[in-house]
Design a protein around this motif. Structure first.
Motif, PDB file in Angstrom:
ATOM      1  N   PHE A 177       0.758  -1.145  -0.097  1.00 23.36           N
ATOM      2  CA  PHE A 177       0.046  -0.010  -0.147  1.00 23.36           C
ATOM      3  C   PHE A 177       0.853   1.427  -0.075  1.00 23.36           C
ATOM      4  O   PHE A 177       0.464   2.191  -0.555  1.00 23.36           O
ATOM      5  N   GLY A 178       2.049   1.157   0.519  1.00 28.85           N
ATOM      6  CA  GLY A 178       2.767   2.297   0.555  1.00 28.85           C
ATOM      7  C   GLY A 178       3.446   2.680  -0.850  1.00 28.85           C
ATOM      8  O   GLY A 178       3.344   3.771  -1.209  1.00 28.85           O
ATOM      9  N   THR A 179       3.674   1.643  -1.560  1.00 29.92           N
ATOM     10  CA  THR A 179       4.106   1.843  -2.885  1.00 29.92           C
ATOM     11  C   THR A 179       3.106   2.212  -3.766  1.00 29.92           C
ATOM     12  O   THR A 179       3.278   3.302  -4.669  1.00 29.92           O
ATOM     13  N   ALA A 180       2.051   1.870  -3.411  1.00 30.17           N
ATOM     14  CA  ALA A 180       0.793   1.914  -4.168  1.00 30.17           C
ATOM     15  C   ALA A 180       0.426   3.502  -4.200  1.00 30.17           C
ATOM     16  O   ALA A 180      -0.119   4.060  -4.907  1.00 30.17           O
ATOM     17  N   ALA A 181       0.379   3.882  -2.997  1.00 33.46           N
ATOM     18  CA  ALA A 181      -0.205   5.039  -2.619  1.00 33.46           C
ATOM     19  C   ALA A 181       0.868   6.065  -2.946  1.00 33.46           C
ATOM     20  O   ALA A 181       0.381   7.363  -3.382  1.00 33.46           O
ATOM     21  N   THR A 182       2.206   5.953  -3.028  1.00 32.62           N
ATOM     22  CA  THR A 182       3.228   6.888  -3.766  1.00 32.62           C
ATOM     23  C   THR A 182       2.780   6.833  -5.225  1.00 32.62           C
ATOM     24  O   THR A 182       2.907   8.170  -5.702  1.00 32.62           O
ATOM     25  N   ALA A 183       2.638   5.694  -5.950  1.00 36.82           N
ATOM     26  CA  ALA A 183       2.299   5.850  -7.390  1.00 36.82           C
ATOM     27  C   ALA A 183       1.098   6.636  -7.619  1.00 36.82           C
ATOM     28  O   ALA A 183       1.034   7.488  -8.685  1.00 36.82           O
ATOM     29  N   VAL A 184       0.157   6.588  -6.820  1.00 36.04           N
ATOM     30  CA  VAL A 184      -1.184   7.268  -7.085  1.00 36.04           C
ATOM     31  C   VAL A 184      -1.070   8.727  -6.734  1.00 36.04           C
ATOM     32  O   VAL A 184      -1.400   9.420  -7.611  1.00 36.04           O
ATOM     33  N   ALA A 185      -0.179   8.795  -5.763  1.00 33.60           N
ATOM     34  CA  ALA A 185       0.217  10.393  -5.604  1.00 33.60           C
ATOM     35  C   ALA A 185       0.953  11.087  -6.565  1.00 33.60           C
ATOM     36  O   ALA A 185       0.927  12.137  -6.913  1.00 33.60           O
TER      37      ALA A 185
END
Lengths: 224, 171, 248
Positions: A177-185
């Motif tokens: 979720f950390g990398t996913a959230a970073t990608a979304v951001a």
């Protein structure tokens, strides 16, 4: 109780930052991980820019696993842990405070170093901010989950690698979720998407399960 | 109460069991009229000293952690003849000085029950006399004491429990 | 390679004599550094703008001397490491310990100025260019040495461990440098030290050399001051242990 909590926090931070405490070594290790990647995959700036945030996450995860054994191991060695267990303070509160002190001394410097190390990978400015913000939420989750492993192995000598092996599986959701959230951001320029909320939830969850499980592990280890 | 017995007879184990630091094989330990976590001092073999902290920081930490101070940390250090070393890092202390720093906790923090595991280890004659005086003061004020010793400390115990290797199962 | 004051430390073997000499060495070196850097920067910043890069190339008056010094300081540290292990010189490990953070600072300044220089030239703050990358590795080696110093409590024990690490590093740095150069395909040929003489224009080369000399004296002043601090720190430590022994 606040007085006792402040005392533990102050003591653990002092021990980390004084000579021999090794608070800065995590950041140096983070730099090592970030630096090694381009040597392995080549100095292709475009590729590095696109995988940069992921490298930062992996680097921060590995650096966070380093030194987890110090949370309880050092106190078990010199007998301080016995006295902590006898303190008129819930063991969960002690475990929470020690994990927090550990994160402040080792995790927060990683978050602060992230934008600088991101420059090495050619990560864009907004992506740097995103990665640093997500790590600000993600690294405490790793530290608090890691405190469970530290408590389980508190009485074992040189448990560092063992803790890493025990804890990595439990940090996978944080990484996802950390990398996913970073990608979304980065792509959608919005910080507060579903992935970020889930990351936040994981962090809050770790603040509860970490100290509770660590306290249980310490009690079983000592029969208290 | 004085615990005596040869090495390996279970003095340390019994003390740790009373402190709740070691599981019991069988039976229970009950405390009449107080909560163990609020009223116990434990001084074990390890002095629980952080070498990177100063002498007074080491003691002040436990005062803040345990609360219910009876003596100022400085006074406690002076009682144990550590006053001149208060601002030095604990790593420079000798074995006897470390032991005295551990014992300073007894003076600085009020607890009903003291569990002492060979507290005179590494102490010189003068240190032993100070320790005996501290113990006498504790008993005079109605405190309880369970101490493991090889008989090197001259205390008039109200009860003595001699442990031997056979008695371990019974204890 | 700038000569470092370590070469003449053999005359100051006695720490007490060193402490006395440090009193005038520090201001002297600092004054020389200030004068030379002022001259170097004055002529450097009045040099004609560079053909391709314009005025941004002037950052080289900081970037290049710090790069040389980062290497020079490491060389000095390797000699000091030999001094610790072979000649057992009483000041060798003091010099080695004092030099490590200064060398790391030079490497860091070199990296930062390189990065700032890279922004208008390459369009990014960082390019995995052979020379910058080697400097990053050198910076990391410096950090490792500092961390090892800090990990030991007893200075003489630390000195031996660090001396071995420093020498291993000295042997390995050329290998690392060669590997990184081989790995990197994106870098310009070295333009000051070449067999057929410097290709750089004299209006750039002269101020550059003056700056390099100025930075060398800056290093000498900082090293002397840091060595004095380290000697004082060890005295405090000895007195502390002495006080603890007295009080028993």
């Amino acid at each position: 109780m606040m007085r006792a909590v402040a005392a533990i926090l102050r003591r653990d931070l002092a021990l980390s930052f004084r000579a021999g405490g090794g608070a800065g070594i995590g950041v140096i290790f983070f730099l090592c991980v970030v630096m090694v990647v381009p040597f392995a995959i080549g100095p292709d700036q475009k590729l590095l820019t696109s995988i940069g945030p992921a490298i930062l996450w992996i680097g921060a995860l590995l650096a966070s696993l380093l030194g987890l054994d110090r949370i309880f191991g050092a106190d078990a060695e010199d007998g301080s842990l016995d006295l902590l267990l006898l303190a008129p303070l819930p063991l969960e509160v002690i475990a929470f405070t020690k994990a927090l002190a550990h994160w402040l001394a080792t995790g927060l410097p990683l978050v602060i170093a992230t934008p600088l190390l991101g420059l090495l990978l050619g990560v864009e400015f907004n992506a740097l901010c995103a990665a640093a913000l997500m790590l600000l939420v993600g690294t405490p989750a790793i530290a608090f989950l890691g405190s469970i492993g530290a408590a389980l192995t508190a009485t074992l000598p040189r448990a560092g690698l063992l803790i890493a092996v025990l804890i990595v599986p439990f940090t996978i959701p944080v990484l996802i979720f950390g990398t996913a959230a970073t990608a979304v951001a980065i792509t959608e320029a919005s910080f507060f998407g579903t992935a970020f909320k889930l990351l936040l939830a994981l962090a809050l969850f770790s603040f509860v399960i970490g100290p509770v499980a660590a306290a249980a592990a310490l009690r079983i280890g000592r029969g208290a | 109460m004085l615990l005596t017995g040869p090495n390996g007879s279970g003095k340390t184990s019994l003390l740790r069991q009373i402190a709740g630091l070691l599981p019991l094989d069988a039976g229970t330990i009950s405390f009449a009229g107080f909560d163990r976590r609020d009223e116990t001092h434990f001084v074990g073999h390890a002095a629980a000293i952080k070498e990177a902290l100063t002498v007074s920081e080491n003691l002040a930490f436990y005062c803040d952690l345990y609360g219910s101070k009876v003596a100022a940390p400085d006074a406690a250090l002076a009682r144990l003849k550590l006053g001149s070393l208060a601002s030095l890092p604990a790593r420079v202390l000798s074995a006897g000085q470390r032991r005295r720093l551990a014992l300073a906790r007894l003076v600085a923090i009020r607890r009903k029950l003291w569990l002492l595991d060979e507290p005179d280890t590494a102490l010189d004659m003068e240190g032993r006399e100070t320790l005996l005086a501290i113990i006498a003061g504790h008993r005079a004020s109605g405190g309880m004491l369970v101490m493991a010793s090889h008989g090197t400390l001259d205390v008039a115990a109200s009860r003595t429990l001699a442990l031997d290797t056979d008695a371990k199962a019974a204890a | 390679m700038p000569r470092t004051p370590r070469m003449k430390v053999s005359e100051l073997a006695n720490p007490n004599r060193f402490m006395r000499m440090a009193k005038w060495m520090i201001p002297l070196f600092a004054a020389l550094a200030a004068v030379l850097l002022a001259i170097g920067f004055y002529f450097g910043f009045n040099a004609p703008a560079e053909r391709d890069q314009g005025i941004t190339a002037r950052i080289m008056f900081v970037h290049v001397p710090t790069a040389w010094l980062a290497l020079g300081v490491y060389t000095m540290m390797a000699i000091a490491a030999l001094g610790t292990l072979v000649w057992r010189h009483p000041l060798a490990d003091v010099a080695q310990k004092a030099a490590a953070p200064i060398g790391a600072a030079f490497a860091l300044v070199c990296l930062v100025t390189g990065s700032v220089w890279g922004r208008p030239t390459w369009g990014t703050y960082w390019e995995w260019d052979g020379r910058l990358t080697s400097m990053l590795v050198l910076f990391l080696i410096y950090l490792g040495i500092i961390a090892l110093w800090r990990a030991f409590e007893e200075p003489l024990q630390a000195a031996k461990a660090v001396a071995i690490l420093t020498l291993v590093g000295f042997i390995n740095i050329p290998i690392v440098k060669f590997s990184v150069d081989w790995w990197s395909t994106l870098h310009q040929p070295a333009s000051v030290f070449r067999l057929d003489g410097p290709t750089m224009h004299a209006s750039y080369l002269n101020p550059l050399l003056i700056c390099a000399l100025g930075f060398s004296f800056l290093f000498a002043a900082m090293l002397t001051a840091a060595m004095r601090n380290e000697l004082l720190r060890r005295r405090v430590r000895t007195l502390t242990i002495f006080a603890a022994n007295e009080a028993r």
